[in-house]
Design an enzyme around this catalytic site. Structure first.
Site, PDB file in Angstrom:
ATOM      1  N   SER A 131      -9.672   2.224   3.048  1.00  0.00           N
ATOM      2  CA  SER A 131      -8.741   2.922   2.190  1.00  0.00           C
ATOM      3  C   SER A 131      -7.763   2.003   1.471  1.00  0.00           C
ATOM      4  CB  SER A 131      -7.942   3.937   3.008  1.00  0.00           C
ATOM      5  OG  SER A 131      -7.121   3.269   3.957  1.00  0.00           O
TER       6      SER A 131
ATOM      7  N   LYS B 291       0.847  -1.196   0.000  1.00  0.00           N
ATOM      8  CA  LYS B 291       0.000   0.000   0.000  1.00  0.00           C
ATOM      9  C   LYS B 291       0.883   1.246   0.000  1.00  0.00           C
ATOM     10  CE  LYS B 291      -3.873   2.017   2.643  1.00  0.00           C
ATOM     11  NZ  LYS B 291      -4.692   1.928   3.879  1.00  0.00           N
TER      12      LYS B 291
ATOM     13  N   SER C 225     -10.082  -0.026   7.374  1.00  0.00           N
ATOM     14  CA  SER C 225      -9.504   0.095   6.028  1.00  0.00           C
ATOM     15  C   SER C 225      -8.842  -1.159   5.470  1.00  0.00           C
ATOM     16  CB  SER C 225      -8.491   1.240   5.992  1.00  0.00           C
ATOM     17  OG  SER C 225      -9.167   2.471   5.933  1.00  0.00           O
TER      18      SER C 225
END
Lengths: 487, 477
Positions: free
Chosen positions: A141, A66, A165
């Site tokens: 997210s 990420k 998330s």
């Protein structure tokens, strides 16, 4: 020979170790796919690598990262315009630990800017598409990480979870997402959103991979004084009987905001747990109703301070030709941050300002303490707490972008767990129709995944993984679209 | 005119001289090439986290114990939010409530608290004035950013510039004795702000206060505070109000200028630092630090007075002025057993200070402890008289050297009971018959003329006492 891209990470490790697969070849295959993807899950793809040794525990299996994690020498932006051109001089501890265990860096995945969002539409790189239905969001997210794994563009990926998330995108994409106990994994090198809540964790195809990733990401880090590491070694999950295990449903749950298909899948999951020998019960979580309100005070308050460093002075983008210091700050931040980030900075700044601190921030912290106490009391009477991971299936891109409050409600089930710092996992529980109205069979057209969230007491990850593994083994949930043919 | 009383509280920042910064492993240094001691943590890079420096925490506890503060069993770090280029994270990590050191007391002045925080970096304004106004650009040196500080806050217990100065000297000596800071005001490792208000005598509530910022010498602190008291008194005398503001004292002109009014004050939005766990020193650690405390200046003053027979004021002056006290002790060490400790104390605090200045460090002067000890011994042996000894000290301050050699080369040896002196006294009596008569008649004041004559003839080498004794003898008095 097996299709390399359809192996889980643990299977790939095993295949490489017995010489059935080649780590360089595997990396090259994924790299090629990641370079030509159409769902916008990657923001950059790394170089080709030659894995050092197949003897390493992770045997050179590639991993997607990420964009919230700093990787030395690789532009890291948390998908924000304000960090354009920022190349960290160091690597996040969680990532370097995976690399030391042999994982090879595959690329950076898309995310909501600074991890703020539940749809992955807030990225400076644009929205990510859900591989189950490209008109829908993958969740957020960690939406890029989830979409990449679901689309077969990475065997596994790192995510971060502040209020859900990891769990919510895993649920939306039909994957396993684990948020470990707060502090189990070092936050060093993870661009901070809300420091007291941020937690790194795995997004994987199955529970075994989640355990494998946790094993190598966790650990106390001298660079993060809030990190603790796990209390016990992370074991490979075993198919232990659920007999005698108590699974509690928080009571009462207000099901009015939950799609009926999600409720149906949850009910089926409950029956499955009972069929496996688990005992269903109920526990009160009286302050859970206030969790979202408290979360949307505390997280923005911490974020407002954490994001102060993006001022155009030392790194990232600076507004052109400032007329003075204030102008430079205002325009740099005005031009560099997206609307959701600005919204939360404003909320947080307000909540901390003198005259409002007691009414908002302090009160929110009191609620947080109450929620912790609720869970402590609840776990005196059960082993696990279960809920749906999210109240809906993946929604359409653009559907909620102008309605932040309805977006925030999507975190209903994940946020209380985050406030309490507890470990929780989302495992695929079944499928619902694309409008979320009913549970459906795997071969139904347009079916979308629904996740089951299982929550455990602090540092009970091994028990949590065992329970999730037993549940996973008993589901007839189809392999996701990550089952790609190599042709 | 009304009688006013000044009420002064001080805020003192002490830079700790730890090996490394407060929250990262960068080396602490003063005056090195800008931005050579930085890392991702102290530059506030995304993703970095602070890690507390345990040596700094020990130092803060040490200071707290020396100031008789309560050490909090559990204190918190907080974020103090504001934007400035010298603040890399956009907030300073400081302590709000509770601080590591709670209420305390030093020499009758009550302390509010002493807390830990990190220092900001340093903005350098490039331009003709060197100030932010008119600068063409500003560059930042982050070497200082993250230096551990202890901020000591007194209650409004001080009432004059002189008291503030004396107390600060004691505080500085105390911290210096602990070995936790250089407490060097010029280099900014000790910085002081004063909050000043005045009120009518007998009134209990405080008046409007002003803040006097960044004074970098004890003399300026005293002068600045007194100037501000005078300014506020003058305002109240003509019926005007004191407005709350931050002031700068210009020592050159003696004037006060306003930096900003309090209306523009920041809302710092303090909140607990989520990246750090609370500071929770164990009882055992606190006891261990307490046991390691050295003799502190107040104890030292008491010892000087009781064991060395030094007058109270001189003893305090020596003990509270760290440099002076250390120098005094080295002179004592050289002088050895049986030295005239009182005389040494008087010379150090009197003649020496008069020549090198009260704020100077005598160890950095040209007068070595050996030289001063020898000079005082020469006086004690009457090998040189007081006048001559002062001339020797002038030479020592100017260019150093050996007192015996200076006495020799300058011809300052005391004459003692010599034939030469007797001869000169005879000539003096002969030249001043009226003075001799007056003395015989019982007016000893007349001896002044005789002494003056003798001193002129001997260029001051004669000892006044000796001259008086010989004159009395010759006149049969």
């Amino acid at each position: 020979m097996r299709d390399l891209l359809n192996l889980t990470a643990a299977q790939a490790v095993a295949a490489i170790k017995i010489g059935e697969a080649d780590a360089s070849e595997l990396h090259a295959l994924y790299r090629e796919r990641a370079g030509t993807e159409s769902i916008n899950s990657y923001v950059s793809v790394g170089d080709a690598v030659t894995p050092e040794s197949v003897d390493a525990p992770l045997a050179g299996v590639p991993i997607a990262v990420k964009d919230l994690f700093c990787v030395e020498g690789i532009e890291t932006r948390a998908c924000s315009k304000i960090l354009t051109g920022y190349i960290p001089p160091y690597t996040a501890t969680a990532i370097s630990k995976l690399q030391e265990a042999g994982a090879s860096y595959l690329g950076k995945t898309n995310m909501d800017e600074f991890a703020m969002g539940s749809s992955n539409e807030n990225s400076a790189f644009g929205a990510v598409r859900n591989p189950w239905d490209e008109s829908r969001v993958p969740g957020g997210s960690s939406g890029g990480s989830a979409a990449a794994v679901a689309a077969g563009l990475a065997p596994w990926a790192t995510g971060t979870d502040t209020g859900g998330s990891i769990r919510q995108p895993a649920a939306f994409c039909g994957l396993v997402g684990l948020k470990p106990t707060y502090g189990a994994i070092s936050r060093y090198g993870m661009i901070a959103f809300a420091s007291s809540l941020d937690q790194a964790g795995p997004i994987t195809r199955d529970v075994t991979d989640a355990a494998l990733m946790l094993k190598y990401m966790q650990g106390k880090d001298e660079m993060d004084s809030t990190s603790t590491g796990m209390n016990e070694d992370v074991a490979t999950p075993s198919n232990e009987s659920l007999a005698g295990k108590k699974f509690a449903i928080p009571a009462p749950i207000d099901w009015s905001g939950v799609q009926s298909g999600v409720k149906e899948v949850f009910d089926i999951a409950c029956k499955r747990i009972e069929a496996l020998g688990g005992e269903l019960t109920e526990v009160p979580l009286p302050h859970a109703d206030y969790a979202l309100s408290a979360y949307y005070v505390i997280a923005p308050a911490e974020a407002s301070a954490n994001l102060s460093r993006f001022d155009g002075v030392r790194f990232g983008e600076r507004a052109a030709d400032p007329t003075g210091l204030t102008d430079m700050y205002e325009r740099t931040r005005g031009e560099g941050f997206g609307p959701e980030v600005k919204r939360r900075i404003m909320l947080g700044t307000y909540a901390l300002s003198s005259g409002y601190y007691d009414a908002y921030y302090n009160r929110a912290q009191q609620v947080r303490t109450k929620i912790l106490e609720d869970y402590a009391a609840a776990f005196a009477n059960c082993d696990f707490i279960i809920t749906p991971t999210a109240p809906s299936v993946a929604f359409g891109i653009g559907e909620k972008i102008d309605d932040p409050l309805s977006m925030y409600l999507g975190d209903l089930f994940t946020v209380p767990v985050s406030l309490a710092g507890l470990p929780a996992i989302s495992v695929p529980a079944g499928l619902a129709t694309s409008d979320g109205s009913a549970a459906v069979e795997p071969d139904a057209d347009g079916a979308l995944p629904v996740g089951l969230q299982i929550v455990a007491p602090h540092f009970k990850e091994n028990a949590l993984l065992d329970a999730a593994y037993a549940f996973e083994k008993a589901t007839d949930f189809a392999d996701g679209p990550w089952t790609w043919s190599a042709s | 005119m009304a009688e006013y009383e000044a009420v002064i509280g001080l805020e003192i920042h002490v830079q700790l001289s730890t090996q490394t910064k407060m929250f990262c492993g960068c080396k602490l240094s003063f005056g090195d090439t800008p931005n050579t001691h930085t890392c991702p943590v102290c530059l506030g890079h995304p993703g970095t986290l602070p890690v507390p420096n345990h040596e700094a925490i020990r130092s803060a506890i040490k200071i707290g114990l020396a100031l008789n503060c309560d050490i909090a069993p559990r204190s918190m770090f907080h974020r103090k939010n504001y934007f400035y280029p010298d603040l890399p994270k956009g907030y300073q990590i400081s302590q709000f409530d509770p601080p590591i050191c709670g209420e305390g007391e030093l020499a009758g002045v009550q302390l509010e608290r002493a807390h830990m925080e990190e220092d900001a970096a340093k903005n350098i304004h490039v331009g003709e004035s060197g100030r932010v106004q008119g600068a063409s650009r500003t560059v930042v040196d982050y070497n200082r950013g993250g230096t551990p500080l202890v901020e000591i806050v007194t209650k409004p217990d001080i009432h004059s510039g002189a008291q503030a100065r004396e107390w600060l000297q004691l505080l500085r000596a105390t911290v210096k004795q602990l070995g936790v800071s250089d407490v060097n005001m010029e280099e900014g490792s000790l910085r002081c702000d004063a909050n000043i208000s005045i009120r009518r005598v007998g009134q209990t509530e405080l008046g409007t206060k002003t803040e006097l910022k960044n004074m970098n010498s004890f003399r300026f602190i005293e002068r600045g505070i007194d100037a501000e008291i005078a300014r506020q008194t003058a305002l109240l005398d003509v019926g005007e109000k004191v407005s709350q503001e931050t002031l700068h004292f210009d020592p050159a002109s003696g004037s006060l200028t306003s930096l900003r009014s309090k209306e523009e004050a920041h809302d710092y939005r303090y909140f607990p630092e989520p990246d750090l766990v609370p500071v929770a020193p164990s009882e055992a650690l606190i006891d261990e630090i307490r046991a390691s405390l050295p003799e502190l200046p107040l104890q030292k003053a008491e010892r000087y007075e009781k064991e060395l027979g030094i007058a109270t004021d001189t003893a305090k002056f020596l003990a509270f002025n760290a440099d002076l006290g250390a120098y005094f002790e080295s002179v004592l060490a050289v002088a050895g057993d049986g030295a005239d400790t009182k005389r040494i104390g008087d010379w150090v605090t009197g003649e020496l200070i008069a020549r090198i200045g009260a704020d100077a460090n005598p160890a950095e002067s040209k007068v070595t402890p050996e030289a001063l000890a020898r000079l005082i011994e020469l006086v004690k042996e009457k090998a040189v008289n007081n006048t001559g000894a002062k001339l020797v000290l002038d030479k020592l301050v100017e260019s150093g050297g050996d007192p015996d050699a200076i006495v020799e080369s300058e011809g300052l040896a005391a004459m003692g009971d010599s034939d030469e002196l007797a001869g000169i006294i005879d000539a003096a009596l002969e030249a001043n018959p009226k003075a001799a008569d007056d003395m015989r008649a019982g007016n000893m004041k007349a001896i002044g003329a005789i002494i003056g004559f003798v001193m002129k003839q001997t260029q001051g080498r004669a000892d006044g006492g000796e001259v008086t004794r010989i004159v009395r003898e010759k006149l049969g008095l």
